[in-house]
Motif scaffolding. Structure first.
Motif, PDB file in Angstrom:
ATOM      1  N   VAL A  61       0.837  -1.207   0.000  1.00 30.33           N
ATOM      2  CA  VAL A  61       0.000   0.000   0.000  1.00 30.33           C
ATOM      3  C   VAL A  61       0.872   1.258   0.000  1.00 30.33           C
ATOM      4  O   VAL A  61       0.426   2.331   0.416  1.00 30.33           O
ATOM      5  CB  VAL A  61      -0.970   0.007   1.206  1.00 30.33           C
ATOM      6  CG1 VAL A  61      -1.940  -1.158   1.104  1.00 30.33           C
ATOM      7  CG2 VAL A  61      -0.211  -0.046   2.539  1.00 30.33           C
ATOM      8  N   THR A  62       2.098   1.114  -0.478  1.00 33.35           N
ATOM      9  CA  THR A  62       3.038   2.238  -0.482  1.00 33.35           C
ATOM     10  C   THR A  62       2.470   3.463  -1.188  1.00 33.35           C
ATOM     11  O   THR A  62       2.622   4.593  -0.715  1.00 33.35           O
ATOM     12  CB  THR A  62       4.361   1.823  -1.159  1.00 33.35           C
ATOM     13  OG1 THR A  62       4.869   0.640  -0.534  1.00 33.35           O
ATOM     14  CG2 THR A  62       5.395   2.928  -1.049  1.00 33.35           C
ATOM     15  N   GLY A  63       1.820   3.256  -2.307  1.00 35.65           N
ATOM     16  CA  GLY A  63       1.323   4.386  -3.082  1.00 35.65           C
ATOM     17  C   GLY A  63      -0.111   4.774  -2.783  1.00 35.65           C
ATOM     18  O   GLY A  63      -0.665   5.651  -3.451  1.00 35.65           O
ATOM     19  N   SER A  64      -0.717   4.135  -1.781  1.00 37.00           N
ATOM     20  CA  SER A  64      -2.127   4.413  -1.495  1.00 37.00           C
ATOM     21  C   SER A  64      -2.317   5.786  -0.854  1.00 37.00           C
ATOM     22  O   SER A  64      -1.537   6.200   0.004  1.00 37.00           O
ATOM     23  CB  SER A  64      -2.694   3.332  -0.572  1.00 37.00           C
ATOM     24  OG  SER A  64      -4.039   3.634  -0.237  1.00 37.00           O
ATOM     25  N   LYS A  65      -3.392   6.458  -1.258  1.00 41.44           N
ATOM     26  CA  LYS A  65      -3.743   7.751  -0.676  1.00 41.44           C
ATOM     27  C   LYS A  65      -4.838   7.607   0.386  1.00 41.44           C
ATOM     28  O   LYS A  65      -5.226   8.595   1.020  1.00 41.44           O
ATOM     29  CB  LYS A  65      -4.222   8.702  -1.774  1.00 41.44           C
ATOM     30  CG  LYS A  65      -3.167   9.003  -2.846  1.00 41.44           C
ATOM     31  CD  LYS A  65      -1.981   9.752  -2.261  1.00 41.44           C
ATOM     32  CE  LYS A  65      -1.037  10.261  -3.357  1.00 41.44           C
ATOM     33  NZ  LYS A  65      -0.316   9.154  -4.023  1.00 41.44           N
ATOM     34  N   SER A  70      -1.784   6.101   5.571  1.00 37.83           N
ATOM     35  CA  SER A  70      -1.409   5.354   6.770  1.00 37.83           C
ATOM     36  C   SER A  70      -1.645   3.859   6.568  1.00 37.83           C
ATOM     37  O   SER A  70      -2.792   3.402   6.471  1.00 37.83           O
ATOM     38  CB  SER A  70      -2.217   5.828   7.979  1.00 37.83           C
ATOM     39  OG  SER A  70      -2.045   4.944   9.073  1.00 37.83           O
ATOM     40  N   ALA A  71      -0.563   3.063   6.511  1.00 40.27           N
ATOM     41  CA  ALA A  71      -0.684   1.613   6.350  1.00 40.27           C
ATOM     42  C   ALA A  71      -1.395   0.994   7.552  1.00 40.27           C
ATOM     43  O   ALA A  71      -2.135   0.013   7.409  1.00 40.27           O
ATOM     44  CB  ALA A  71       0.698   0.995   6.177  1.00 40.27           C
ATOM     45  N   THR A  72      -1.187   1.561   8.729  1.00 40.87           N
ATOM     46  CA  THR A  72      -1.838   1.049   9.945  1.00 40.87           C
ATOM     47  C   THR A  72      -3.353   1.186   9.837  1.00 40.87           C
ATOM     48  O   THR A  72      -4.096   0.226  10.107  1.00 40.87           O
ATOM     49  CB  THR A  72      -1.340   1.812  11.183  1.00 40.87           C
ATOM     50  OG1 THR A  72       0.073   1.633  11.306  1.00 40.87           O
ATOM     51  CG2 THR A  72      -2.022   1.299  12.440  1.00 40.87           C
ATOM     52  N   LEU A  73      -3.819   2.372   9.440  1.00 44.42           N
ATOM     53  CA  LEU A  73      -5.263   2.591   9.333  1.00 44.42           C
ATOM     54  C   LEU A  73      -5.871   1.772   8.201  1.00 44.42           C
ATOM     55  O   LEU A  73      -6.997   1.283   8.306  1.00 44.42           O
ATOM     56  CB  LEU A  73      -5.551   4.081   9.124  1.00 44.42           C
ATOM     57  CG  LEU A  73      -5.191   4.993  10.305  1.00 44.42           C
ATOM     58  CD1 LEU A  73      -5.490   6.447   9.961  1.00 44.42           C
ATOM     59  CD2 LEU A  73      -5.935   4.575  11.578  1.00 44.42           C
TER      60      LEU A  73
END
Length: 349
Positions: free
Chosen positions: A108-112, A117-120
């Motif tokens: 999810v590196t490029g996720s907005k 936040s990868a945690t959320l």
């Protein structure tokens, strides 16, 4: 810095069964073979408290836990639910590496989403799975694939473990080596004899000595314990083999019996290969035997077509390794490769 989520459904098969049958909830439960020669595929945490484990014989499991409820698996149902799970994954990212029906890596590196936040994101995926499918998942989040996988086990069941970049090396230093993928019982014993028990021990150990004793895996282990894991998320996996196997109610005691067992497996394997060989070619054949002490052996050799007689030769080689042990399982496998890559290898210089 990458953001990698590893998601693992909790006791997937039994959780699906318990979800669909309320009478199975909260009790020692296993999915697997119900006859005397059956094997446990997976079990509930209530069953694990009695020492029941995956790959254990059903007979042994029932000795440990007489109240154990054993149900036959329904693979069609598990596959259907898995498709629903992956539909949820795709809401968050297209960079998904499936490991099994109930386990996957997500990048999810490029996720907005959720301000990146990868945690959320991980928490929302877990919430969606629980709300929509009534199943629970455990999650690990970190910049490294292997750390995310290990982390997903830390707070099982139904938990999450976050390892931020600043804590990666500390996490690895304290990690017991047996929790690293690829470190099995035998390898762990060898590592312990060298005085290596945790990640920090390997980090400070001589890399060349590890390679000399463990080969390629020694180098990989040293890298992992030094926080090096540059592997990408593999979105598409190329199928490399097709196989069939059977566990028998009564042990096989001779080569002749083993050869007789091969024939029905051979024809079943032929049927499975029909679709797989649409754009692939055969590269090797293999025979697997599991003995009555649950040890197993596999014999594989290069070969470019289905051939009953070649399987029999492989079987003879495998049976020679039995050393008097009877056989409880026979399996056949075929290695396959895409036609294009094979053709390229055969082009003249």
């Amino acid at each position: 810095m990458r953001k990698i989520i590893h998601i693992d459904l909790d006791s997937y098969y039994v959780s699906v069964e318990a979800r669909d049958n309320p009478s199975l909830r909260g009790i020692p439960l296993a999915v697997g073979g119900k006859n005397g020669r059956g094997v446990i595929a997976t079990c509930s945490y209530e069953a694990r408290a009695f020492g029941v484990r995956s790959a254990m014989s059903t007979a042994k499991a029932l000795q440990l836990c007489p109240s154990l409820a054993v149900v036959s698996g329904n693979m069609d149902k598990y596959k259907a639910v898995s498709r629903q799970i992956h539909e949820i994954f795709r809401r968050y990212t297209d960079v998904i590496e499936p490991l099994s029906l109930d386990e996957a890596y997500l990048d999810v590196t490029g996720s907005k989403l959720f301000q990146g936040s990868a945690t959320l994101i991980a928490e929302d995926i877990r919430k969606s799975i629980q709300t929509e499918l009534n199943l629970t998942a455990s999650v690990g989040v970190s910049p490294l694939k292997f750390v995310s996988k290990v982390a997903s086990d830390v707070n099982k069941p139904n938990g999450i473990c976050i390892v931020p970049p600043s804590e990666i090396q500390t996490f690895i230093d304290e990690l017991e080596l047996g929790k690293i993928n690829g470190v099995g019982k035998v390898t762990l014993e060898k590592l312990n004899k060298l005085g290596l028990y945790k990640g920090e021990d390997v980090k400070n150990f001589d890399k060349n000595t590890l390679i000399s004793k463990f080969g390629k895996f020694g180098h990989t282990l040293w890298q992992r314990c030094n926080g090096i894991d540059d592997r990408d998320i593999v979105v598409e996996r190329v199928r490399k083999s097709v196989g069939v196997e059977r566990t028998y109610l009564n042990d096989i005691h001779s080569l002749d019996e083993c050869i007789l067992a091969i024939e029905p497996l051979y024809f079943e394997l032929e049927q499975r290969l029909e679709k797989a060989l649409a754009d692939k070619v055969i590269t090797k054949l293999g025979v697997k035997l599991k003995f009555n002490d649950f040890q197993q052996t596999t014999v594989k050799h290069k070969y470019d077509e289905m051939d009953m007689q070649f399987f029999i030769k492989l079987c003879e080689e495998a049976v020679a390794r039995s050393h008097g042990r009877s056989i409880r399982l026979v399996g056949l496998s075929v290695g396959i490769e895409p036609k294009k890559s094979t053709d390229q290898l055969q082009l003249p210089l």
